[in-house]
Each structure stands twice: as C-alpha cells, then as structure tokens.
Design a protein around this motif. Sequence first.
Motif, mmCIF file in Angstrom:
data_model
loop_
_atom_site.group_PDB
_atom_site.id
_atom_site.type_symbol
_atom_site.label_atom_id
_atom_site.label_comp_id
_atom_site.label_asym_id
_atom_site.label_seq_id
_atom_site.Cartn_x
_atom_site.Cartn_y
_atom_site.Cartn_z
ATOM 1 N N THR B 108 0.835 -1.203 0.000
ATOM 2 C CA THR B 108 0.000 0.000 0.000
ATOM 3 C C THR B 108 0.867 1.249 0.000
ATOM 4 N N ARG B 110 0.899 3.563 2.225
ATOM 5 C CA ARG B 110 1.488 3.755 3.556
ATOM 6 C C ARG B 110 2.765 2.931 3.717
ATOM 7 N N HIS B 132 1.602 12.613 7.419
ATOM 8 C CA HIS B 132 0.431 13.362 6.942
ATOM 9 C C HIS B 132 0.804 14.416 5.919
ATOM 10 N N ARG B 136 -0.688 14.507 2.274
ATOM 11 C CA ARG B 136 -1.440 15.696 1.876
ATOM 12 C C ARG B 136 -0.811 16.320 0.634
ATOM 13 N N GLU B 139 -1.784 14.500 -2.264
ATOM 14 C CA GLU B 139 -3.249 14.494 -2.419
ATOM 15 C C GLU B 139 -3.783 13.088 -2.545
ATOM 16 N N LEU B 140 -3.325 12.227 -1.657
ATOM 17 C CA LEU B 140 -3.760 10.824 -1.733
ATOM 18 C C LEU B 140 -4.438 10.392 -0.433
ATOM 19 N N GLU B 141 -5.079 11.342 0.248
ATOM 20 C CA GLU B 141 -5.688 11.042 1.552
ATOM 21 C C GLU B 141 -6.650 9.860 1.484
ATOM 22 N N LYS B 142 -7.312 9.723 0.341
ATOM 23 C CA LYS B 142 -8.314 8.656 0.241
ATOM 24 C C LYS B 142 -7.704 7.318 -0.159
ATOM 25 N N PHE B 143 -6.416 7.322 -0.450
ATOM 26 C CA PHE B 143 -5.820 6.095 -0.978
ATOM 27 C C PHE B 143 -4.636 5.616 -0.146
ATOM 28 N N ASP B 145 -4.328 3.401 2.134
ATOM 29 C CA ASP B 145 -4.178 1.953 2.285
ATOM 30 C C ASP B 145 -4.552 1.190 1.022
ATOM 31 N N THR B 146 -4.371 1.857 -0.110
ATOM 32 C CA THR B 146 -4.600 1.189 -1.397
ATOM 33 C C THR B 146 -3.256 0.734 -1.948
#
Lengths: 265, 260
Positions: B108, B110, B132, B136, B139-143, B145-146
Amino acid sequence: MLGNLGRYITKRLPENNQYERIWILAKTDFKLKYYDTFLGMIWAIASPLFRILIYYFVFTFIFTNKIPNYGLHIFSGLLVWMFFQEATKKGLTILKSKRYLIENIKFNKLDLFVSSLLSSLMALIVNLIVYFIVTMFFKIPITWNLLFIPLIILNICILVFAVNLILSTINIFFRDMSQIWDMILLAMFWINPIFYAKSVIFEYFPILMYINPLAGIIVNIREGLMYGNPPDWNLLLYDYAYALVLLSLGLLIFYRYFHKAAEKL
Amino acid sequence: MTDNDIAIKLENVSKTFHIRDKKKKSFPDVIKGIFTGNNKRKIEAVKNITLNIKKGEFFGIVGANGSGKSTLLHLMTGVYRPDKGGKASINGNYIRLSLGLGFNQELTARENVFINASVMGLTFREIENKFHKIIRFAELEKFIDTKIKYFSRGMRARLAFAVAIHANADIILLDEFFGGVGDEKFRTKSEKLFEKAILRERTIVLVSHNLSIIKEHAKRVLLMHNGECMITGTPDKVFLYYQKVLKVNKLRINEDKTDA
C-alpha cells in the motif's frame, strides 16, 4: 499479532535507522507472502504441518522404518530444510525483487540480505513454536541442552546469508542459476538425513556428512530437540567453519561483482 | 569552489557496455566467438564527461532519445561504475525518481512510504511525524491503504515526489519524471515547489524532454549528443544547439526513409 509485537519492540528500542530499515523490509516480505490469502498467517503453520503429515504417512505405511517418534524426526529435519530452501530461493532473486530500491536510493545493500534472512527466520520461529506444541504429545526429554539450539540456528543463518550473497550475484549474470539451484536443492533434500537416521549416512556415505553443510546442522538440531543431547562438537565446529568460509567467499564475490550486476538488473 | 560545495563530481567519466545480442548463431560460431570475443558488441553510452554540480544547484540535462542521459544519471549515483580512468562521486543522500519505478506494487501507499523513507535514512518516528504532510502533498488522503498497483501514473509520481522532498534527500535526480504525468495541477504544484525555500538547499538534477520546465528553473543545462557532452551553459544558449541537434536527427531520419 506480529505487527503489534514488532511495534511494541521497536518503540522500546533506541532509535536506529538501520535496524528499523531491516525490520520493516523483513516484516513486509513476510507479510507479502501471506498478504492476499484468505487465511493469512494460518498458512505459515498449516502448510508445513501438511507436508509433515504426508511424509509421515508415506514413510510409516508405505516404506516402513524403525526410527522412534518418527513424526518428530521428520518435523525437526524439515524445520531446518524448509528454512534453508525458502530462504535461499528468496535470496536468489533478491537483487531483482529489490531493484526498485537499489537503483534509486543510496543505502547499505547488505541490509537487504539481512532483512530477507530475518523474514525467513520469522517463519522458522513460527514452525519451532508449533514443534514445541507438538512435542507435548510425545515423551521428549527437556534438558538444558536445548539452549544450544540458538547456536545452531545462528550457524544456518550465516550459511544462508553466505549462499544468498553468492547466488543472487551469479543469478544476474547467469539466468540459468535458478533452474540449477532447484536441482541442487532437490539433490540436497534427499542426501540430507531428513527422513532417515544419521547412522545411515555415517555408515554408508560419511563423505556426504561433510560436503553438504546442512547434514551436520540437521543432526545437531535433532540431538537437542528430540534427544536432549548436547550437539556433536566436531560437527558443529566443522559446520561453523564451513559457513564462515562460504561467508568470506560470498562477501568477496558480492563486493567484487555487485556493481557489474547492478548494470544488468 | 571547495570540494564541500560540490554535490556531484564527474571526472573523465565514460561508460561502455558490452552487449551480447540475442541472435541465432550456429554452434561453431558461438565457440569461435568465445575465443575471438566476437559474441559481444561494444556500445559507448557515455564518452568522457567532466562535470561539477554545486550544492543547491538546479541542473538540467537534455538530449535526444538514446543520447546517454539516463546512463549519466546512473553514473552520478554510482549504480554504474565508470570505465577505467574516470571518477564519479556523489556527496550526500540521493533519491532518483523515474516513472513507474521506486515502489513495490503489491504494497500500500502507507507501507511504501515507510519503506522508502526508512531506506533513505529516516527513523520511524520521523516518518510518522511527516506522514500526513507527505500524503497531503501527494493528495492521496483517500488512498493511503490502497495498493500501489491500482494507482495511476500521476498518483505514483505524486507520491514518489512527496516522499523525496519530505525525506532527507540532499540530491534529487528526476529522470523524465514529468514526461508522462498528464496531471497539470501536480506539475504546476511541483514547479512552484522548485522555487520554494525547502528545495533551495537541495541539489536537483532534472533530465527531461520538456524544455519549458528546464528553461524556467535550471541555471545550467547540459546537452548530451551520442554520449558526449556537446555543451553546458545557460538554458537559452543550450537550447539553440538542442534545436539544431533535433533538426539534424530529423534530417537523418528522413534520409533513412528515402534510402529505404
């Protein structure tokens, strides 16, 4: 579980970037193996147990033998064998699989080998725990001689580290190495006293005990785990010497040819 | 200028590759080749380059495809060793960014951030503190753990760049990094960052086809042509030559076509 334990340990150790790096590389390696599977970590226990069961049935009912506690005999031999096989197979491709770091960032490349070894060691420790649980169902003497086991495990670790240095470098220049290594592993599997007793080798092919560095290790780990005996010191000394000679050779090859290998990655 | 002010130093650096072509040969030919050395072909990828890049400098490298730009970067980082007689040294922690490389696809975002930053020399605590900011910026806050393999090229580029600038890389080498990123917003954002103070002390080496980025930021540019350094100088001066080189290349291609 392992992740929490790791976090607990790392929080309490003094901060050291190199140890942390080795740890995180090993942890992710280990995790990747069981990452996408539904049962996850259970496979780390189930798959070796399954192998042991199969071998046990084959060698008890089809080919009979007189070795006492034969299940444990196989288990203790396979502990060492599976560690060696898995660790060296992973080591063979380590430069390729870590190419994304080697090409882009400056760091000590030997860390990759330590971390790869560490991740295999985690599997060995899981298997050892299962082994000790299984021994509760057998009458096995538990003695202070068990304390020699880490000494023997250290010996295998040096051996694997050395072999990985050599194999991974050769594999870049000579792609056939992985096929050849598979064949060598197959041969080693059968010439090692995994299924049969050490007396078979000592009587008929004593030379195999010495050209193949794993035989002595398997014999010695069994002495401790199954019989509560101290290791055979001559064998232990010999195997340490063997591993250390290979280690010097491995480091020599690695430092001499790593740069040429990096160009061919 | 003392050696302490220099980030990358190349002295008479050349690089020759010996390449074995995969061509079907008869067995006697192969044996003959072993003795005569004919099995291998020599390719001089980089020829005799001497160059000093100062700390904090924004250095550009341009050149046509196959002119040796990427090989030169690998020589700078020490991944490739120069041929005998040459010397290359890099002074500081570096990271090389190129599209599609640099991450483990199965992990992922992270995990990759932790691995890359740790390999670059940050402790876990430092990474946690910066995590963070890195996410930020990318711009991958939503990803978070992808897995990286589901990321687009642009997302990967953003993440790689974010890690590089927040980790302690003294030297950032960008290999055609913005070439494939269609993300205009990210490009302008990174370009703005080039101007900012946090990057001032970093040395940046940018290899690119994109002349506008180099023109705007680089103080010095090197033009590679067939493995040689054709000229180093201000962007304006070098680009005149570059255009000539491109024209010559085009002419040659046209000639080849008419020959055929």
